[in-house]
Design a protein around this motif. Structure first.
Motif, PDB file in Angstrom:
ATOM      1  N   PRO A 383       0.814  -1.222   0.000  1.00  0.00           N
ATOM      2  CA  PRO A 383       0.000   0.000   0.000  1.00  0.00           C
ATOM      3  C   PRO A 383       0.847   1.271   0.000  1.00  0.00           C
ATOM      4  CG  PRO A 383      -0.842  -1.570   1.603  1.00  0.00           C
ATOM      5  CD  PRO A 383       0.469  -2.107   1.124  1.00  0.00           C
ATOM      6  N   THR A 384       1.955   1.248   0.722  1.00  0.00           N
ATOM      7  CA  THR A 384       2.837   2.416   0.754  1.00  0.00           C
ATOM      8  C   THR A 384       3.358   2.743  -0.642  1.00  0.00           C
ATOM      9  OG1 THR A 384       3.531   1.960   3.029  1.00  0.00           O
ATOM     10  CG2 THR A 384       4.988   3.331   1.697  1.00  0.00           C
ATOM     11  N   VAL A 387       0.509   4.139  -3.100  1.00  0.00           N
ATOM     12  CA  VAL A 387       0.103   5.524  -2.820  1.00  0.00           C
ATOM     13  C   VAL A 387       1.209   6.497  -3.217  1.00  0.00           C
ATOM     14  CG1 VAL A 387      -0.441   7.152  -0.975  1.00  0.00           C
ATOM     15  CG2 VAL A 387      -1.516   4.896  -0.999  1.00  0.00           C
ATOM     16  N   THR A 390       1.753   6.917  -7.075  1.00  0.00           N
ATOM     17  CA  THR A 390       0.670   7.718  -7.662  1.00  0.00           C
ATOM     18  C   THR A 390       0.857   9.202  -7.356  1.00  0.00           C
ATOM     19  OG1 THR A 390      -0.863   5.850  -7.450  1.00  0.00           O
ATOM     20  CG2 THR A 390      -1.823   8.040  -7.749  1.00  0.00           C
ATOM     21  N   MET A 391       1.186   9.523  -6.117  1.00  0.00           N
ATOM     22  CA  MET A 391       1.420  10.923  -5.751  1.00  0.00           C
ATOM     23  C   MET A 391       2.598  11.506  -6.525  1.00  0.00           C
ATOM     24  SD  MET A 391       0.860  10.799  -1.612  1.00  0.00           S
ATOM     25  CE  MET A 391       1.535  12.447  -1.455  1.00  0.00           C
TER      26      MET A 391
END
Length: 418
Positions: A383-384, A387, A390-391
């Motif tokens: 998950p890290t 995210v 994408t950022m």
């Protein structure tokens, strides 16, 4: 000048020194995280701190180093920095032999090596244009990128063999030897332009004023500001990936340690492909669009890391593909980016410009490493990564698309675009 780089003996020695350093550095690239993850049983948070220790000197010392590099002989800075890195690497097997090696000691060695690297990289970026001239920058950096790619392709496999044979703590001695050899190549050079502005030192403004002038130059220049903000956003992502990749591959994807050499070699093959295609791509798309294209493809290929699944060979293949594409895009981006930055910068400002860009970009990497290590241990590594990638993609594109880069076909002299 463009057709005579191979006849330029100073550049050839610089190229040889660069190649030797890059080959040896691949040993430390694998050895340090393996020492932490396997020998010292480091957690994801500790892996993040190790990466942060390596890159924190850019944030703390980069601007000061840039100011001094513009005043000093670049060649002497390069020799001194390489000698310091070699000496510090010798400390690792010595600490292990005395049974004093701990994760905290590894942090300290990594920080000091990173400090020497700051001085070396800033001086190298300021020295190369003096050696080849601005009109040959793309050709020069393409040749240097070929050396980097060859080292990236062959180095990890050689490093993996050395680490398996000698162990990671002893294998770093190979890197120390290459830094010593690189110092000899650079030390044998003589270049009449590399004078560090000695003649006018007495009339130079205070160091603080010169550092501020470098900051103003970069952040009031539309193109330099755009590529610096983009690179800063992506370096945060790189810090996260660098902190978690080895731990993720060994502990979550359950890949054997020997596969790390193959994965990092895939990036080297990509760098070689990028170095061989960068000039043609820049001619076809233009300098600005080549940079934007590389950003998009690099971010999209990074998703292959957290999305790796299936059998063990498929998981390894996914990481290899991600690193291969990252290698291509990084080279296309860096050759165009560095050449463009230096073509836009007056010679007397090169050290401060380079330092400002590196502080604003590589200075972000330790923050990414710390955040990545903490988030990886708290919410999970996959998950890290999803995210953060994408950022990074969204922030990078927003800064680049709002700049004049899309309309820039080639390199521009310093006075043309501001």
């Amino acid at each position: 000048m463009k057709s005579s780089l191979l006849a330029n003996s100073i550049f050839v020695r610089l190229w040889a020194a660069h190649t030797l350093s890059e080959m040896g550095a691949k040993v430390s690239l694998l050895a340090f995280p393996l020492i932490a993850a396997v020998t010292l049983q480091a957690t994801p948070e500790q892996m993040g701190r190790l990466v942060a220790a390596e890159t924190l000197p850019y944030l703390l010392l980069g601007l000061l180093a840039g100011g001094w590099v513009d005043r000093l002989q670049k060649r002497l800075v390069l020799v001194s920095a390489n000698a310091a890195r070699a000496s510090l690497l010798l400390a690792v097997p010595l600490l292990a032999w005395r049974q004093w090696l701990s994760i905290e000691a590894l942090y300290g060695v990594a920080f000091l090596i990173g400090t020497a690297e700051v001085w070396f990289n800033i001086a190298s970026a300021a020295y190369t244009p003096l050696v080849v001239g601005k009109e040959s920058l793309v050709d020069a950096y393409s040749k240097l990128a070929v050396s980097t790619s060859s080292a990236e392709a062959a180095g990890p496999m050689v490093a993996g063999a050395l680490i398996q044979w000698l162990g990671p703590t002893v294998a770093v001695l190979a890197n120390a030897l290459t830094y010593m050899g690189s110092s000899i190549f650079i030390g044998s050079q003589r270049h009449h332009d590399d004078v560090g502005h000695a003649a006018d030192r007495g009339g130079r403004p205070p160091m603080r004023q010169e550092i501020l002038s470098g900051l103003r130059f970069v952040f009031t220049h539309r193109i330099l500001r755009a590529i610096t903000l983009r690179l800063g956003a992506w370096q945060f992502v790189v810090g996260v990936i660098q902190a978690l990749l080895v731990y993720y591959a060994l502990n979550q994807l359950q890949l054997p340690a020997g596969s790390l050499g193959l994965i990092f070699s895939a990036m080297g093959v990509g760098i070689l492909a990028g170095a061989l295609s960068v000039k043609a791509l820049a001619q076809r798309l233009g300098t600005g669009n080549s940079i934007i294209f590389a950003v998009i493809v690099a971010a999209l290929s990074a998703y292959l890391i957290p999305l790796a699944s299936g059998s063990q060979p498929m998981r390894c293949l996914s990481l290899c593909c991600a690193m291969f594409m990252y290698g291509i895009c990084t080279t296309v981006y860096e050759v165009n980016n560095v050449s463009l930055r230096q073509s836009l910068t007056p010679l007397h400002m090169l050290g401060r410009m380079t330092a400002t860009v590196r502080v604003a970009t590589l200075g972000i990497r330790p923050l990414g490493a710390l955040v990545g290590g903490w988030c990886g241990g708290t919410i999970g590594i996959k998950p890290t990564l999803l995210v953060v990638i994408t950022m990074g993609l969204l922030l990078s594109l927003s800064s680049l698309l709002a700049s004049p880069l899309r309309h820039l076909d080639g390199l521009a002299p310093a006075e043309d675009i501001h």
